[in-house]
Design a protein around this motif. Structure first.
Motif, mmCIF file in Angstrom:
data_model
loop_
_atom_site.group_PDB
_atom_site.id
_atom_site.type_symbol
_atom_site.label_atom_id
_atom_site.label_comp_id
_atom_site.label_asym_id
_atom_site.label_seq_id
_atom_site.Cartn_x
_atom_site.Cartn_y
_atom_site.Cartn_z
ATOM 1 N N ASN A 23 0.847 -1.190 0.000
ATOM 2 C CA ASN A 23 0.000 0.000 0.000
ATOM 3 C C ASN A 23 0.886 1.245 0.000
ATOM 4 N N THR A 24 0.739 2.052 -1.028
ATOM 5 C CA THR A 24 1.545 3.279 -1.093
ATOM 6 C C THR A 24 1.039 4.334 -0.122
ATOM 7 N N ALA A 25 -0.167 4.168 0.407
ATOM 8 C CA ALA A 25 -0.749 5.178 1.286
ATOM 9 C C ALA A 25 -0.397 4.961 2.756
ATOM 10 N N ASP A 26 0.363 3.926 3.051
ATOM 11 C CA ASP A 26 0.697 3.633 4.445
ATOM 12 C C ASP A 26 1.907 4.446 4.866
ATOM 13 N N ARG A 27 1.663 5.501 5.657
ATOM 14 C CA ARG A 27 2.742 6.414 6.053
ATOM 15 C C ARG A 27 3.721 5.769 7.037
ATOM 16 N N SER A 28 3.270 4.709 7.723
ATOM 17 C CA SER A 28 4.069 4.167 8.824
ATOM 18 C C SER A 28 5.171 3.226 8.354
ATOM 19 N N LEU A 29 5.235 2.941 7.048
ATOM 20 C CA LEU A 29 6.148 1.915 6.581
ATOM 21 C C LEU A 29 7.469 2.494 6.088
ATOM 22 N N ALA A 30 8.496 1.746 6.348
ATOM 23 C CA ALA A 30 9.815 2.165 5.883
ATOM 24 C C ALA A 30 9.947 1.894 4.388
ATOM 25 N N ILE A 31 10.884 2.601 3.767
ATOM 26 C CA ILE A 31 11.142 2.382 2.346
ATOM 27 C C ILE A 31 11.713 0.977 2.165
ATOM 28 N N LEU A 32 11.333 0.338 1.079
ATOM 29 C CA LEU A 32 11.816 -1.012 0.816
ATOM 30 C C LEU A 32 13.336 -1.059 0.729
ATOM 31 N N ASP A 33 13.872 -2.156 1.216
ATOM 32 C CA ASP A 33 15.305 -2.401 1.105
ATOM 33 C C ASP A 33 15.725 -2.292 -0.364
ATOM 34 N N TYR A 34 16.780 -1.520 -0.633
ATOM 35 C CA TYR A 34 17.196 -1.292 -2.017
ATOM 36 C C TYR A 34 17.590 -2.602 -2.704
ATOM 37 N N ALA A 35 18.244 -3.484 -1.957
ATOM 38 C CA ALA A 35 18.680 -4.751 -2.541
ATOM 39 C C ALA A 35 17.488 -5.565 -3.050
ATOM 40 N N LEU A 36 16.369 -5.453 -2.336
ATOM 41 C CA LEU A 36 15.174 -6.160 -2.792
ATOM 42 C C LEU A 36 14.492 -5.379 -3.902
ATOM 43 N N ARG A 37 14.496 -4.058 -3.779
ATOM 44 C CA ARG A 37 13.806 -3.223 -4.757
ATOM 45 C C ARG A 37 14.325 -3.465 -6.174
ATOM 46 N N ARG A 38 15.634 -3.638 -6.334
ATOM 47 C CA ARG A 38 16.170 -3.809 -7.682
ATOM 48 C C ARG A 38 15.914 -5.209 -8.235
ATOM 49 N N ARG A 39 15.426 -6.109 -7.374
ATOM 50 C CA ARG A 39 15.115 -7.457 -7.857
ATOM 51 C C ARG A 39 13.653 -7.611 -8.266
ATOM 52 N N PHE A 40 12.852 -6.596 -8.036
ATOM 53 C CA PHE A 40 11.435 -6.619 -8.384
ATOM 54 C C PHE A 40 11.118 -5.533 -9.405
ATOM 55 N N ALA A 41 10.174 -5.814 -10.277
ATOM 56 C CA ALA A 41 9.556 -4.773 -11.101
ATOM 57 C C ALA A 41 8.357 -4.243 -10.328
ATOM 58 N N PHE A 42 8.069 -2.950 -10.469
ATOM 59 C CA PHE A 42 6.973 -2.332 -9.728
ATOM 60 C C PHE A 42 5.882 -1.899 -10.701
ATOM 61 N N ASP A 88 0.115 17.944 -2.897
ATOM 62 C CA ASP A 88 1.543 17.667 -2.737
ATOM 63 C C ASP A 88 1.832 16.701 -1.597
ATOM 64 N N SER A 89 0.978 16.706 -0.565
ATOM 65 C CA SER A 89 1.224 15.837 0.593
ATOM 66 C C SER A 89 0.676 14.421 0.388
ATOM 67 N N LEU A 90 -0.085 14.230 -0.679
ATOM 68 C CA LEU A 90 -0.675 12.919 -0.946
ATOM 69 C C LEU A 90 -0.167 12.382 -2.285
ATOM 70 N N GLY A 91 -0.909 12.617 -3.369
ATOM 71 C CA GLY A 91 -0.504 12.116 -4.678
ATOM 72 C C GLY A 91 -1.353 10.935 -5.123
ATOM 73 N N GLU A 92 -1.030 10.394 -6.303
ATOM 74 C CA GLU A 92 -1.836 9.330 -6.902
ATOM 75 C C GLU A 92 -1.906 8.076 -6.041
ATOM 76 N N GLY A 93 -0.874 7.838 -5.269
ATOM 77 C CA GLY A 93 -0.839 6.639 -4.431
ATOM 78 C C GLY A 93 -1.867 6.633 -3.323
#
Length: 664
Positions: free
Chosen positions: A544-563, A605-610
């Protein structure tokens, strides 16, 4: 013996054709037997076994038959007295009851005798189709009525049917209408239950209502397995609480519980009993596997369910709720640990426990396993066409997503809550498989406490708690299953993938999930076993892109997935068709208002499409009424706006009023 529940119509027609030829009968042979009451195959005789019946039992049955025929021709008080005498004798014999005896009389002379099987009894006393004053004047039906009560019901119902108040004019029309209406009623109730199950599935990511996932059950055949030999020979399983009647007419567990209190003992809670009866009638399916227990420490059999739920009111004891079972094993095995005390328990989710029970039968010769049952199972065809009919996504986006998953092998679906990520993920997998086969799709949900030990492997206390054993996790087991079936694709779905500690959960598998590393082996942390991720395993994550409480995904995992960004599907062809089908002006106005609201959210600006509001809030509505729309606005959308604009109350107030006005 002709009127058995499992008798095929083609066999009935063949038998009657032979009888017509043998006795030179000129009447046309019937081609339909709808509404003719039938007996359960295992309870189709009116006499009991040798040693459990007296010498006069069968003679008395013939006397009932002959006297009933005489009475049908001449309904004198004298003839009724003779029928009554043998009626009372027959109905009080072991194995007989209201349903069976009155059904037999109806077969003999349907113009004279009324059947009191479960359908007719429900139709007369419960369905609401018979006027309340007529029902109030009828005697109550107990498990074994006497002839006086039976004839009183017959005479009062005959008087009603022959009056101007009734559109049905005789017992045959009554029996047919009871059959027709109960079929219609049961179909609607089944659809209602399935619809609720499907709505729950879409919200919680559970199994689909139209997919027959094999479930595993632990079952006790009577107190201390007292019914086991009987049920094994008959090829059935049965549970009690027959006093409350046909379980298929109840719409909820609470209804069953209330009926149990009313009919059996008002002082007992019946929570577990109602749960067992509900599952037995509504959740158990043909193909499910049943393990039979005796006491807390012994397994005595195993079988595969082969029929839907059946209710047999003619059975004398309380075990009137039945399913046919192919019993594959009978013997004695030590139960792994201590069994639960309940009569019926769905143990499917306890995968390690199920594996231990299955292992008891692993080396049996001539074993008919649940895999054998699975092999012959046909799953619903599911492809791109079915996907686009169910999922509010356009064809180009579908093609892009499929291409992305095939190329990268790992995809994350991201978007705001309500855009249907969970619903889409499973159907995307099914569409690529080509059928709704749940055995090749698995879903887990990450959370803050989810660990490598849950996902791959880890030490867990042994049964007795005296040592620690290595237990395999969900992803490990799934990969091993896929590895044994490399000709087919498998899909592992991770809900809320950004809620877990990604580095901790995946561990050394960071590298193994990459497309060009599939099939390569690494040594696992605890077992030192060599492990690889098969090339036929696709991973679908959701966040969920709208969940403010979550940390950014680990970069090592991010580059292994398409979004892949998922957006509200209000403008898709599928949603427009769905909207037109509802044909509601208020619903149309509400959707227009939400689309305008999404434009505002996207440009904030504080929200967006997500953070845009998804279409799932408005899906699965069969009809639209004011209460439904009000609930969506007041208890789902407005609370969401309060969270989005917690520091801008004017925005919340403005758009809350806009939404309310849309449904005025």
């Amino acid at each position: 013996l002709f009127n058995k529940s499992m008798m095929k119509e083609s066999n009935r027609i063949a038998i009657l054709t032979s009888i017509a030829s043998l006795f030179n009968v000129k009447s046309s042979v019937p081609t339909s037997f709808d509404s003719v009451p039938v007996l359960n195959n295992q309870n189709a005789t009116f006499y009991h076994f040798l040693g459990e019946r007296t010498d006069s039992d069968i003679d008395n049955l013939w006397n009932l038959f002959e006297s009933a025929l005489r009475y049908s021709r001449d309904q004198s008080a004298e003839n009724q007295a003779v029928v009554s005498k043998y009626f009372d004798m027959a109905i009080n014999k072991k194995g007989n009851g209201n349903s069976k005896i009155t059904m037999g009389l109806y077969w003999i002379a349907p113009e004279t005798f009324m059947n009191l099987d479960s359908r007719n009894e429900w139709f007369i006393y419960t369905s609401g189709k018979i006027p309340a004053d007529v029902v109030a004047g009828l005697p109550k039906v107990i498990s074994k009525i006497n002839s006086k009560t039976y004839f009183e019901i017959v005479e009062k119902m005959k008087a009603y049917l022959q009056s101007s108040r009734s559109s049905l004019k005789d017992f045959k029309e009554l029996s047919f209408e009871a059959w027709r209406y109960s079929e219609e009623y049961n179909k609607k109730e089944k659809e209602k239950k399935q619809g609720q199950t499907q709505r729950d599935s879409k919200g919680a990511g559970l199994a689909d209502a139209d997919v027959d996932t094999i479930h595993y059950w632990l079952y006790a055949p009577g107190t201390n397995a007292s019914k086991w030999d009987e049920y094994y020979k008959a090829g059935i399983m049965a549970i009690g609480w027959g006093q409350i009647g046909d379980l298929s007419v109840f719409t909820s567990k609470d209804e069953m519980k209330c009926k149990m209190k009313e009919c059996i003992d008002p002082s007992k809670p019946y929570r577990n009993a109602a749960y067992a009866t509900w599952q037995f009638a509504n959740e158990m399916k043909p193909g499910d596997v049943v393990f039979v227990k005796k006491g807390l420490h012994q397994i005595i059999g195993r079988g595969i369910v082969t029929s839907d739920y059946q209710y047999d009111d003619s059975i004398e004891d309380e075990y009137k709720n039945i399913r046919q079972v192919n019993w594959t094993d009978k013997g004695q095995w030590t139960h792994p640990g201590q069994a639960v005390m309940k009569t019926l328990t769905d143990i499917t989710q306890y995968t390690e426990y199920v594996e231990k029970l299955r292992a008891l039968f692993a080396n049996d010769e001539d074993d008919i396993t649940e895999e054998d049952a699975e092999e012959g199972k046909k799953y619903p065809i599911y492809n791109k066409t079915e996907f686009l009919e169910e999922v509010f996504m356009d064809a180009n986006s579908y093609d892009t997503l499929v291409g992305l998953l095939k190329f990268k092998m790992n995809v994350i679906l991201q978007g705001a809550p309500g855009v249907g990520k969970t619903f889409l993920a499973k159907r995307l997998a099914y569409s690529m498989i080509g059928e709704k086969n749940p055995n090749r799709v698995m879903m887990v949900q990450f959370h803050q406490s989810y660990s490598y030990e849950d996902f791959i492997e880890g030490f867990r206390p042994s049964e007795k708690g005296m040592s620690f054993d290595i237990k395999k996790g969900a992803f490990y087991k799934f990969c091993k299953t896929a590895q044994d079936d490399m000709d087919h694709d498998y899909f592992f779905i991770i809900d809320e993938i950004n809620r877990g500690n990604i580095s901790k959960i995946f561990g050394e598998l960071f590298m193994l999930i990459e497309k060009d590393k599939r099939g390569n082996e690494l040594q696992l942390l605890y077992s030192n076993e060599k492990f690889s991720v098969p090339r036929n395993v696709y991973i679908i994550g959701m966040m969920n892109t709208a969940d403010r409480s979550l940390a950014i995904l680990d970069y090592a995992l991010r580059r292994r997935f398409a979004f892949f960004d998922m957006k509200p599907g209000f403008n898709t062809e599928g949603f427009r068709k769905y909207q037109e089908g509802l044909d509601s002006r208020k619903f149309d106005k509400l959707i227009n208002c939400v689309e305008r609201l999404n434009d505002v959210i996207a440009s904030d600006d504080s929200l967006g499409e997500g953070f845009c509001i998804g279409h799932s809030y408005f899906s699965e509505l069969k009809t639209v009424d004011d209460a439904t729309l009000t609930n969506i606005v007041e208890y789902e959308l407005i609370p969401l706006l309060k969270e989005y604009w917690f520091d801008q109350p004017d925005h919340v107030s403005e758009w809350s009023e806009n939404l309310r006005r849309a449904i005025e």
